[in-house]
Write a protein that holds these residues in place. Structure first.
Motif, mmCIF file in Angstrom:
data_model
loop_
_atom_site.group_PDB
_atom_site.id
_atom_site.type_symbol
_atom_site.label_atom_id
_atom_site.label_comp_id
_atom_site.label_asym_id
_atom_site.label_seq_id
_atom_site.Cartn_x
_atom_site.Cartn_y
_atom_site.Cartn_z
ATOM 1 N N GLU A 25 -11.845 4.177 -8.993
ATOM 2 C CA GLU A 25 -11.939 2.750 -9.297
ATOM 3 C C GLU A 25 -10.594 2.058 -9.054
ATOM 4 O O GLU A 25 -10.533 0.975 -8.487
ATOM 5 C CB GLU A 25 -12.373 2.554 -10.755
ATOM 6 N N HIS A 26 -9.513 2.717 -9.470
ATOM 7 C CA HIS A 26 -8.178 2.160 -9.265
ATOM 8 C C HIS A 26 -7.862 2.065 -7.769
ATOM 9 O O HIS A 26 -7.329 1.054 -7.296
ATOM 10 C CB HIS A 26 -7.146 3.029 -9.975
ATOM 11 N N LYS A 27 -8.213 3.091 -6.991
ATOM 12 C CA LYS A 27 -7.987 3.075 -5.540
ATOM 13 C C LYS A 27 -8.737 1.915 -4.897
ATOM 14 O O LYS A 27 -8.220 1.233 -4.019
ATOM 15 C CB LYS A 27 -8.448 4.394 -4.913
ATOM 16 N N LYS A 28 -9.966 1.690 -5.362
ATOM 17 C CA LYS A 28 -10.795 0.629 -4.810
ATOM 18 C C LYS A 28 -10.169 -0.744 -5.091
ATOM 19 O O LYS A 28 -10.124 -1.604 -4.211
ATOM 20 C CB LYS A 28 -12.201 0.717 -5.409
ATOM 21 N N LYS A 29 -9.664 -0.940 -6.312
ATOM 22 C CA LYS A 29 -9.026 -2.207 -6.668
ATOM 23 C C LYS A 29 -7.779 -2.445 -5.814
ATOM 24 O O LYS A 29 -7.536 -3.559 -5.350
ATOM 25 C CB LYS A 29 -8.642 -2.212 -8.148
ATOM 26 N N ILE A 30 -6.996 -1.392 -5.592
ATOM 27 C CA ILE A 30 -5.785 -1.510 -4.777
ATOM 28 C C ILE A 30 -6.151 -1.882 -3.343
ATOM 29 O O ILE A 30 -5.543 -2.779 -2.747
ATOM 30 C CB ILE A 30 -4.967 -0.196 -4.817
ATOM 31 N N ARG A 31 -7.147 -1.218 -2.779
ATOM 32 C CA ARG A 31 -7.578 -1.524 -1.405
ATOM 33 C C ARG A 31 -8.053 -2.971 -1.289
ATOM 34 O O ARG A 31 -7.738 -3.658 -0.319
ATOM 35 C CB ARG A 31 -8.690 -0.570 -0.970
#
Length: 137
Positions: A25-31
């Motif tokens: 979820e954190h990776k998705k927000k960063i992307r």
């Protein structure tokens, strides 16, 4: 992604990011944040990139992928814009085009296009030098 970028990514994964752990979820927000912050390139930057990449013979698909690898996202939502630009360059006689295989069109700069590329690079270098001088003062 070009081979050198793949190697860099692998090297960074083994060293720099080795100790970092992110949830999906954190990776998705960063992307998503990166995508939203991506500034659009100017027409001149796009033209310079296209001409630099067309020193070698390429298809429109290859060109699109390589332009995105350079961080230019102007075509992500509208790839027709790229093909429209290629058509204009072809009409101005900057490109040689050939059809190979069934229905695959290749583009490459011709002599006139190489002259335009040199002019674009010279102009770009001048701007870079001016910015560097401003920063160093």
């Amino acid at each position: 992604m070009e081979e050198r970028l793949r190697k860099l990514k692998k090297a960074m994964e083994r060293t720099v990011f080795d100790e970092l752990n992110f949830t999906e979820e954190h990776k998705k927000k960063i992307r998503n944040q990166i995508r939203m912050q991506k500034p659009e390139a100017s027409e001149e930057e796009i033209r310079l990139s296209i001409f630099q990449l067309l020193v070698q013979k390429r298809t429109g698909f290859e060109l699109s992928r390589l332009i995105r690898a350079r961080g230019i996202g102007n075509f992500e939502e509208n790839e027709g814009f790229l093909y429209m630009s290629l058509h204009q360059f072809e009409q101005k006689n900057y490109l040689n085009t050939t059809w190979e295989e069934p229905d695959v069109k290749y583009y490459q700069l011709n002599h006139k296009g190489m002259k335009v590329l040199k002019a674009l690079e010279k102009k770009s270098e001048g701007r870079a030098r001016i910015l560097k001088e401003m920063v160093e003062r």
